[in-house]
Design an enzyme around this catalytic site. Structure first.
Site, PDB file in Angstrom:
ATOM      1  N   GLY A   1      35.310  53.840  45.198  1.00  0.00           N
ATOM      2  CA  GLY A   1      35.480  52.474  44.626  1.00  0.00           C
ATOM      3  C   GLY A   1      36.730  52.056  44.853  1.00  0.00           C
ATOM      4  N   ASN A   2      36.876  50.690  44.126  1.00  0.00           N
ATOM      5  CA  ASN A   2      38.114  50.043  44.381  1.00  0.00           C
ATOM      6  C   ASN A   2      38.527  49.236  43.105  1.00  0.00           C
ATOM      7  OD1 ASN A   2      37.327  47.053  44.424  1.00  0.00           O
ATOM      8  ND2 ASN A   2      35.944  48.043  45.829  1.00  0.00           N
ATOM      9  N   ARG A   3      39.822  48.665  42.988  1.00  0.00           N
ATOM     10  CA  ARG A   3      40.372  48.240  41.756  1.00  0.00           C
ATOM     11  C   ARG A   3      39.932  46.998  41.319  1.00  0.00           C
ATOM     12  NH1 ARG A   3      44.065  51.967  40.092  1.00  0.00           N
ATOM     13  NH2 ARG A   3      45.038  53.513  41.814  1.00  0.00           N
ATOM     14  N   SER A   4      39.211  46.348  41.950  1.00  0.00           N
ATOM     15  CA  SER A   4      38.813  44.866  41.777  1.00  0.00           C
ATOM     16  C   SER A   4      38.159  44.818  40.259  1.00  0.00           C
ATOM     17  CB  SER A   4      37.574  44.390  42.806  1.00  0.00           C
ATOM     18  OG  SER A   4      37.313  43.094  42.353  1.00  0.00           O
TER      19      SER A   4
END
Ligand code: C5P
Length: 227
Positions: free
Chosen positions: A29-32
């Site tokens: 995943g990512n930090r958005s």
């Protein structure tokens, strides 16, 4: 003025960050946070638009008066966006879409073993923004009249952004200046909006709603110009 200048328009906004499953409990995943996408949805609704918000893994309440479609992966986000743009006037892709996903998702939780762990093999995800631009270039429906994207760049912001705008075939590219505690997960943002056939528009550091309103100003101007 801005009041209700998007009335009668249907706009699609993507927000958040995709999760690409490795097994039933793990993902890449990512930090958005989704804050900028939600600001775009909220401000468009306040200006009278019908809004479809495609939200990937966002821990925020649904904005009032907005149709929210929740998705997890890039492939699901693509499907939801393609469905929503069928009758849309504009799309703003604010979601952080994973460039790659695991080639296969394990049906059971991957166990620890004493041996070396298996590598996670990745395959490329479709570039949804580029696909919309390509559809429009080739006149293949569905594609909306105005197509906008976001990009985070750390250096050569203008040159890299310009190249990305052309490559993706979009009208507007909002280039975030990442670093200095801006962008991810913070209430403030600063950006320069690159315009396909015009001068760049600087948006000084400020609330994400203010940035969103400038994006809609540029979208509305393109929707309103004579064919
Ligand atoms: O190429 P890059 O990831 O920097 O581009 C960012 C823009 O492209 C964002 O608007 C993002 O939503 C969109 N994008 C997409 N599909 C992908 C990757 C990015 O639509 N697979």
């Amino acid at each position: 003025g801005r009041a209700l200048d998007l009335a009668g328009r249907h706009v699609v906004v993507s927000a958040g960050g995709t999760r690409e499953a490795i097994d039933p409990v793990r993902f890449i995943g990512n930090r958005s946070s989704g804050l900028q996408g939600y600001a775009l949805a909220r401000t468009a609704a306040a200006r009278g638009a019908r809004v479809t918000l495609v939200a990937a893994n966002v821990a925020l309440p649904d904005p009032a008066g907005v149709e929210v479609v929740r998705v997890e992966s890039a492939l699901q986000l693509r499907e939801a966006v393609m469905e929503a743009v069928r009758d849309a006037d504009a799309v703003v892709m604010a979601a952080a879409v994973a460039d790659f996903r695991p080639a296969a998702r394990s049906d059971s939780k991957i166990k620890k073993t004493s041996a070396e762990p298996d590598a996670v093999h990745l395959v490329k995800n479709p570039d949804i923004l580029a696909e919309l631009g390509e559809h429009r270039r080739e006149g293949v429906k569905p594609y909306p009249e105005v197509i906008a994207g976001f990009a985070a760049e750390t250096d050569d912001v203008l040159a890299n952004g310009r190249a990305k705008l052309a490559r993706k075939g979009c009208d507007l590219l909002v280039v975030n200046q990442v670093g200095e505690n801006l962008a991810f997960g913070t209430p403030d943002n600063a950006a320069v909006v690159l315009v396909a056939d015009g001068d760049p528009v600087e948006i000084p550091r400020g609330p994400k709603d203010a940035l969103a309103d400038v994006v809609w100003d540029l979208v509305a101007a393109r929707l309103d110009r004579p064919a």
